[in-house]
Each structure stands twice: as C-alpha cells, then as structure tokens.
Design a protein around this motif. Structure first.
Motif, PDB file in Angstrom:
ATOM      1  N   TYR A  63       0.820  -1.218   0.000  1.00 17.49           N
ATOM      2  CA  TYR A  63       0.000   0.000   0.000  1.00 17.49           C
ATOM      3  C   TYR A  63       0.852   1.265   0.000  1.00 17.49           C
ATOM      4  O   TYR A  63       1.815   1.386   0.765  1.00 17.49           O
ATOM      5  CB  TYR A  63      -0.916   0.008   1.230  1.00 17.49           C
ATOM      6  N   TYR A  64       0.461   2.202  -0.867  1.00 17.44           N
ATOM      7  CA  TYR A  64       1.106   3.518  -0.938  1.00 17.44           C
ATOM      8  C   TYR A  64       0.074   4.606  -0.673  1.00 17.44           C
ATOM      9  O   TYR A  64      -1.031   4.568  -1.217  1.00 17.44           O
ATOM     10  CB  TYR A  64       1.687   3.770  -2.340  1.00 17.44           C
ATOM     11  N   ASN A  65       0.452   5.602   0.116  1.00 15.84           N
ATOM     12  CA  ASN A  65      -0.370   6.795   0.251  1.00 15.84           C
ATOM     13  C   ASN A  65      -0.295   7.603  -1.039  1.00 15.84           C
ATOM     14  O   ASN A  65       0.580   7.382  -1.881  1.00 15.84           O
ATOM     15  CB  ASN A  65       0.104   7.656   1.424  1.00 15.84           C
ATOM     16  N   SER A  66      -1.164   8.595  -1.160  1.00 17.16           N
ATOM     17  CA  SER A  66      -1.185   9.402  -2.378  1.00 17.16           C
ATOM     18  C   SER A  66       0.052  10.283  -2.522  1.00 17.16           C
ATOM     19  O   SER A  66       0.291  10.831  -3.608  1.00 17.16           O
ATOM     20  CB  SER A  66      -2.447  10.268  -2.415  1.00 17.16           C
ATOM     21  N   ASP A  67       0.854  10.397  -1.459  1.00 16.89           N
ATOM     22  CA  ASP A  67       2.114  11.147  -1.586  1.00 16.89           C
ATOM     23  C   ASP A  67       3.217  10.301  -2.209  1.00 16.89           C
ATOM     24  O   ASP A  67       4.341  10.774  -2.404  1.00 16.89           O
ATOM     25  CB  ASP A  67       2.562  11.706  -0.235  1.00 16.89           C
ATOM     26  N   GLY A  68       2.908   9.030  -2.510  1.00 20.80           N
ATOM     27  CA  GLY A  68       3.859   8.157  -3.189  1.00 20.80           C
ATOM     28  C   GLY A  68       4.659   7.251  -2.292  1.00 20.80           C
ATOM     29  O   GLY A  68       5.395   6.385  -2.775  1.00 20.80           O
ATOM     30  N   ASN A  69       4.517   7.421  -0.985  1.00 18.86           N
ATOM     31  CA  ASN A  69       5.307   6.630  -0.041  1.00 18.86           C
ATOM     32  C   ASN A  69       4.530   5.420   0.460  1.00 18.86           C
ATOM     33  O   ASN A  69       3.320   5.491   0.678  1.00 18.86           O
ATOM     34  CB  ASN A  69       5.717   7.494   1.156  1.00 18.86           C
ATOM     35  N   SER A 154      -7.613  21.687   8.750  1.00 22.98           N
ATOM     36  CA  SER A 154      -6.827  22.615   9.563  1.00 22.98           C
ATOM     37  C   SER A 154      -6.554  22.062  10.961  1.00 22.98           C
ATOM     38  O   SER A 154      -5.403  22.025  11.423  1.00 22.98           O
ATOM     39  CB  SER A 154      -7.559  23.957   9.662  1.00 22.98           C
ATOM     40  N   GLU A 155      -7.612  21.622  11.635  1.00 18.65           N
ATOM     41  CA  GLU A 155      -7.462  21.131  13.006  1.00 18.65           C
ATOM     42  C   GLU A 155      -6.703  19.808  13.042  1.00 18.65           C
ATOM     43  O   GLU A 155      -5.897  19.563  13.939  1.00 18.65           O
ATOM     44  CB  GLU A 155      -8.839  20.979  13.663  1.00 18.65           C
ATOM     45  N   GLY A 156      -6.965  18.944  12.059  1.00 17.73           N
ATOM     46  CA  GLY A 156      -6.253  17.666  11.998  1.00 17.73           C
ATOM     47  C   GLY A 156      -4.780  17.854  11.745  1.00 17.73           C
ATOM     48  O   GLY A 156      -3.932  17.184  12.343  1.00 17.73           O
ATOM     49  N   SER A 157      -4.452  18.782  10.857  1.00 18.94           N
ATOM     50  CA  SER A 157      -3.054  19.063  10.533  1.00 18.94           C
ATOM     51  C   SER A 157      -2.282  19.546  11.755  1.00 18.94           C
ATOM     52  O   SER A 157      -1.135  19.157  11.983  1.00 18.94           O
ATOM     53  CB  SER A 157      -2.981  20.096   9.410  1.00 18.94           C
ATOM     54  N   LYS A 158      -2.918  20.405  12.549  1.00 17.83           N
ATOM     55  CA  LYS A 158      -2.262  20.914  13.759  1.00 17.83           C
ATOM     56  C   LYS A 158      -1.863  19.780  14.692  1.00 17.83           C
ATOM     57  O   LYS A 158      -0.760  19.764  15.241  1.00 17.83           O
ATOM     58  CB  LYS A 158      -3.202  21.875  14.498  1.00 17.83           C
ATOM     59  N   VAL A 172      -5.717  11.533  12.533  1.00 20.50           N
ATOM     60  CA  VAL A 172      -6.516  12.220  13.544  1.00 20.50           C
ATOM     61  C   VAL A 172      -8.002  12.027  13.250  1.00 20.50           C
ATOM     62  O   VAL A 172      -8.473  12.328  12.145  1.00 20.50           O
ATOM     63  CB  VAL A 172      -6.187  13.727  13.584  1.00 20.50           C
ATOM     64  N   ASN A 173      -8.729  11.523  14.245  1.00 15.68           N
ATOM     65  CA  ASN A 173     -10.161  11.267  14.092  1.00 15.68           C
ATOM     66  C   ASN A 173     -10.958  12.148  15.048  1.00 15.68           C
ATOM     67  O   ASN A 173     -10.686  12.175  16.249  1.00 15.68           O
ATOM     68  CB  ASN A 173     -10.474   9.800  14.413  1.00 15.68           C
ATOM     69  N   PHE A 174     -11.953  12.837  14.498  1.00 10.90           N
ATOM     70  CA  PHE A 174     -12.863  13.636  15.298  1.00 10.90           C
ATOM     71  C   PHE A 174     -14.202  12.913  15.351  1.00 10.90           C
ATOM     72  O   PHE A 174     -14.707  12.442  14.332  1.00 10.90           O
ATOM     73  CB  PHE A 174     -13.018  15.022  14.685  1.00 10.90           C
ATOM     74  N   VAL A 175     -14.791  12.832  16.559  1.00  4.24           N
ATOM     75  CA  VAL A 175     -15.926  11.938  16.787  1.00  4.24           C
ATOM     76  C   VAL A 175     -17.069  12.667  17.478  1.00  4.24           C
ATOM     77  O   VAL A 175     -16.858  13.492  18.382  1.00  4.24           O
ATOM     78  CB  VAL A 175     -15.496  10.746  17.682  1.00  4.24           C
ATOM     79  N   HIS A 176     -18.301  12.325  17.072  1.00  2.48           N
ATOM     80  CA  HIS A 176     -19.502  12.798  17.766  1.00  2.48           C
ATOM     81  C   HIS A 176     -20.417  11.597  17.980  1.00  2.48           C
ATOM     82  O   HIS A 176     -20.688  10.834  17.046  1.00  2.48           O
ATOM     83  CB  HIS A 176     -20.218  13.867  16.944  1.00  2.48           C
ATOM     84  N   GLU A 189      -6.100  12.209   7.356  1.00  3.51           N
ATOM     85  CA  GLU A 189      -5.127  11.135   7.141  1.00  3.51           C
ATOM     86  C   GLU A 189      -3.750  11.676   6.786  1.00  3.51           C
ATOM     87  O   GLU A 189      -3.610  12.473   5.851  1.00  3.51           O
ATOM     88  CB  GLU A 189      -5.608  10.207   6.014  1.00  3.51           C
ATOM     89  N   ARG A 190      -2.761  11.231   7.530  1.00  2.14           N
ATOM     90  CA  ARG A 190      -1.387  11.562   7.175  1.00  2.14           C
ATOM     91  C   ARG A 190      -1.060  10.842   5.867  1.00  2.14           C
ATOM     92  O   ARG A 190      -1.605   9.788   5.575  1.00  2.14           O
ATOM     93  CB  ARG A 190      -0.413  11.152   8.282  1.00  2.14           C
ATOM     94  N   GLY A 191      -0.157  11.414   5.081  1.00  4.10           N
ATOM     95  CA  GLY A 191       0.155  10.825   3.776  1.00  4.10           C
ATOM     96  C   GLY A 191      -0.752  11.369   2.693  1.00  4.10           C
ATOM     97  O   GLY A 191      -0.314  11.656   1.588  1.00  4.10           O
ATOM     98  N   VAL A 192      -2.043  11.493   3.008  1.00  8.30           N
ATOM     99  CA  VAL A 192      -2.962  12.210   2.135  1.00  8.30           C
ATOM    100  C   VAL A 192      -2.886  13.702   2.481  1.00  8.30           C
ATOM    101  O   VAL A 192      -3.020  14.562   1.622  1.00  8.30           O
ATOM    102  CB  VAL A 192      -4.413  11.689   2.295  1.00  8.30           C
ATOM    103  N   GLU A 193      -2.668  13.968   3.768  1.00  7.18           N
ATOM    104  CA  GLU A 193      -2.566  15.329   4.324  1.00  7.18           C
ATOM    105  C   GLU A 193      -3.828  16.129   4.077  1.00  7.18           C
ATOM    106  O   GLU A 193      -3.807  17.313   3.749  1.00  7.18           O
ATOM    107  CB  GLU A 193      -1.322  16.065   3.780  1.00  7.18           C
ATOM    108  N   ASP A 194      -4.951  15.450   4.284  1.00  5.62           N
ATOM    109  CA  ASP A 194      -6.243  16.097   4.106  1.00  5.62           C
ATOM    110  C   ASP A 194      -7.303  15.188   4.722  1.00  5.62           C
ATOM    111  O   ASP A 194      -7.010  14.045   5.106  1.00  5.62           O
ATOM    112  CB  ASP A 194      -6.524  16.301   2.609  1.00  5.62           C
ATOM    113  N   GLU A 195      -8.522  15.680   4.778  1.00  3.92           N
ATOM    114  CA  GLU A 195      -9.626  14.830   5.194  1.00  3.92           C
ATOM    115  C   GLU A 195      -9.951  13.852   4.077  1.00  3.92           C
ATOM    116  O   GLU A 195      -9.934  14.212   2.898  1.00  3.92           O
ATOM    117  CB  GLU A 195     -10.864  15.671   5.504  1.00  3.92           C
ATOM    118  N   THR A 196     -10.222  12.598   4.435  1.00  2.00           N
ATOM    119  CA  THR A 196     -10.732  11.627   3.471  1.00  2.00           C
ATOM    120  C   THR A 196     -12.185  11.312   3.829  1.00  2.00           C
ATOM    121  O   THR A 196     -12.624  11.575   4.948  1.00  2.00           O
ATOM    122  CB  THR A 196      -9.905  10.331   3.472  1.00  2.00           C
ATOM    123  N   LEU A 197     -12.915  10.764   2.874  1.00  2.00           N
ATOM    124  CA  LEU A 197     -14.329  10.473   3.118  1.00  2.00           C
ATOM    125  C   LEU A 197     -14.528   9.301   4.068  1.00  2.00           C
ATOM    126  O   LEU A 197     -15.622   9.109   4.594  1.00  2.00           O
ATOM    127  CB  LEU A 197     -15.042  10.196   1.793  1.00  2.00           C
TER     128      LEU A 197
END
Length: 262
Positions: A63-69, A154-158, A172-176, A189-197
């Motif tokens: 498995y590779y993240n979208s950053d290629g690693n 933004s908050e996940g990146s921090k 980082v997971n935010f839960v309700h 998600e790290r490696g994607v460096e953004d929120e995923t669905l």
C-alpha cells in the motif's frame, strides 16, 4: 508503457488497484505513484495498492499513500483489495493475505460486503481530551461537539504535526456520539494530508476507543463516515481487543489504461 489499472472505493475512500503478480511495477518510483494518485494529472485516489503473490497466503498487499510513499495498514484499502482479488480470480468468498502489519483474514459476500480482520489491540492510551491507539496505523481519537462544521484539514493538521507525535505524525479522528452504539467520524489522514471520506483503521480505532473510555458497552459499533456507513465488531478481555473486524462495502468503480514513463 501502458498500465492497466482498476479503481475501487470503500465508503468513499478510493484506490488505484494494480495486479502486480508478475512484478512489473516500478515499486520504488515514488513520483510515479504520486502522479497516478493525482486527481488532476493522473487517475486520482487516496492511495495505490499492489496485488502481489505470496508464498503462504492467497496474496500480499503493498500500500502507498497518495504522496507516493509506502505506508502503514489501510483498512478500507484492505477490504477493496479483497474485492479486487476476487475479481481477478485469486480468491472466492474468503481470503488470507499479508499486509505491512502482518496476517489478515477476510470474507466477502455476494453483495460486496467485506469483513476484514484487523490486528489485535493490546494498548489504548487514554488522556484527558483524547485517546491514542494503533490499529495497524496510529490514530488520535478526539470527541468534538461541532463535527459537521469542524475544519478537519486545519485542526487535523495541527495535531498531526504537533509535538505529541513527532516527525512520524498520526492520523486524527474527530468523533460525535449519535446513539449508544452509533458514532459519526471525520478523519484527517497523514500521507494524504487532508480529510478523506472514510478511514478504515480510523473507524476501528474510534470503535475501540469509545468502548475503552466507556462511551458505549457494545462490541458491535456503527460508524457513520462522510462516504457512508461502516461497522466494527470485536471481542474484549481486560482491555485487550481481539477478533476485530472492519465491515463494509468495497465497490468496483472502473477499469482503465494509462501511459506511464518508468
């Protein structure tokens, strides 16, 4: 060189699948993987997965993240790879395979629902405002009140780049909490460096964290993610979680060909 690929998605977490049983793919070409995953200049995906032969099991997952690693375990990717292996005729309704975090067992039914056994979890680290655990990938789990309006990127990146997790970082997971055994989840998600669905190891971490912290007593938990619904079930004994299964749909999207330069 013309590359045949297959696109799969699991609750909106999407992957480029490549049958690499003949070992033709240039696995160290980080730039190529990144380009294939690029949503504007390539195919577009959260990650790329190679289906490879294994001497003992049905197949191997790379498995590779979208950053290629190359990255740690991807639960939704693992579920999609089981569906892809079935499409390729490698397995029928059950599979055994090796991923970066070791052995996995899975079943797939006639409707494309894949139940993937995840790694056992022996340690759940509880803190005042968050929980941390590893479900094949490292996960920070934090409850929030305003999940719908939260700026997850933004908050996940921090948190991902904070001193808490050093250079390796964490997902980082935010839960309700919606009901006793139903939780809404959004994941950076790290490696994607953004929120995923959707994030499979993430919802697995959330389910275990919610049980461990007493938010639910159930061992079958529903997780609502931005891309759909998943289920996690497990056995628990003295804080040790085993027979952990991530359950949800794995859907074939399309097959295509793309010109690549190795």
């Amino acid at each position: 060189m013309q590359l045949t690929f297959y696109k799969y998605q699991g609750t909106g977490n999407d992957f480029v699948m490549i049958d690499n049983r003949t070992e033709f793919f240039p696995k160290n070409n980080t730039k190529l993987v990144e380009q294939l995953c690029d949503r504007r200049f390539g195919i577009g995906a959260d990650g790329l997965i190679l289906l490879e032969n294994h001497p003992q099991y049905d197949f191997k997952m790379v498995y590779y993240n979208s950053d290629g690693n190359e990255s740690s375990m991807c639960g939704n990717g693992g579920r999609c790879l089981v569906a892809f292996a079935k499409q390729m005729g490698v397995v029928e309704n059950r599979a055994e395979f090796e991923a970066v975090d070791g052995y996995h067992f899975a079943t797939i039914d006639a409707h494309g629902i894949v139940a993937l056994q995840m790694k056992d979890v022996d340690a759940v680290n509880q803190h005042e405002n968050y929980t941390f655990l590893n479900t094949g990938s490292p996960h920070h789990v934090q409850m929030v009140k305003d999940l719908k309006t939260l700026d997850v990127k933004s908050e996940g990146s921090k948190i991902r780049y904070s001193d808490l997790y050093g250079s390796a970082g964490s997902n980082v997971n935010f839960v309700h909490q919606l009901e006793n055994d139903i939780f809404a989840v959004r994941t950076y998600e790290r490696g994607v460096e953004d929120e995923t669905l959707s994030c499979g190891t993430g919802v697995t971490a959330v389910a275990i964290a919610m049980h461990q912290t007493g938010k639910t007593n159930n061992n079958i938990i529903d997780l609502n993610v931005e891309g759909g619904k998943l289920k996690v079930q497990f056995d628990v004994d003295n804080g040790k979680y085993s027979n952990v299964f991530l359950i949800g749909p794995a859907t074939f999207v399309f097959e295509g060909k793309i010109e690549i330069n190795q």
